[in-house]
Design a protein around this motif. Structure first.
Motif, mmCIF file in Angstrom:
data_model
loop_
_atom_site.group_PDB
_atom_site.id
_atom_site.type_symbol
_atom_site.label_atom_id
_atom_site.label_comp_id
_atom_site.label_asym_id
_atom_site.label_seq_id
_atom_site.Cartn_x
_atom_site.Cartn_y
_atom_site.Cartn_z
ATOM 1 N N ALA A 1 0.838 -1.205 0.000
ATOM 2 C CA ALA A 1 0.000 0.000 0.000
ATOM 3 C C ALA A 1 0.871 1.254 0.000
ATOM 4 C CB ALA A 1 -0.909 0.002 1.223
ATOM 5 N N ASN B 1 -6.421 -1.740 2.181
ATOM 6 C CA ASN B 1 -5.005 -2.072 1.968
ATOM 7 C C ASN B 1 -4.827 -3.556 1.681
ATOM 8 O OD1 ASN B 1 -4.194 0.576 2.313
ATOM 9 N ND2 ASN B 1 -3.702 0.335 4.462
ATOM 10 N N LEU C 1 -5.590 -4.153 -1.961
ATOM 11 C CA LEU C 1 -4.547 -3.632 -2.842
ATOM 12 C C LEU C 1 -3.368 -4.600 -2.921
ATOM 13 C CD1 LEU C 1 -4.469 0.117 -1.775
ATOM 14 C CD2 LEU C 1 -5.414 -0.852 -3.868
#
Length: 110
Positions: free
Chosen positions: A27, A105, A108
């Motif tokens: 992230a 996060n 991602l």
């Protein structure tokens, strides 16, 4: 950039935070120096202090220094340390906002 005296590694200038990606989850966050001279990764975005637990609220001063707010006025905004919402760590159970950032996060990185 300045060089750290002990390690000889390059560190960011506190006045100009460096965008980086977390080694653990990938992230994006920004490096900021704290008032004690340490460095912490701060998530982008401002959040109402009432949605972030005491002790996990950060303010970025005009010189780029990250200051832990502790308690603050309910109308204030704050920032959140990436380390409190990194999916390589256990999910935060003390704030729905922090849990949502943790989940974002995690998506991602995975």
């Amino acid at each position: 950039m300045n060089y750290a005296a002990r390690s000889g590694t390059s560190v960011a200038d506190a006045r100009y935070p460096g965008s980086t990606s977390c080694d653990a989850c990938g992230a994006q966050a920004e490096w900021h120096r704290t008032v004690r001279g340490r460095w912490t990764m701060i998530e982008s975005g401002d959040w109402p202090v009432g949605s972030v637990p005491v002790g996990k609220r950060w303010h970025i001063a005009g010189d780029g220094t990250a200051v832990n707010l502790g308690s603050a006025s309910p109308s204030d905004k704050c920032r959140i340390s990436h380390f409190d919402v990194c999916p390589s760590r256990p999910a935060p159970a003390d704030s729905p906002v922090m849990l949502a950032l943790w989940r974002k996060n995690a998506q991602l990185g995975g």
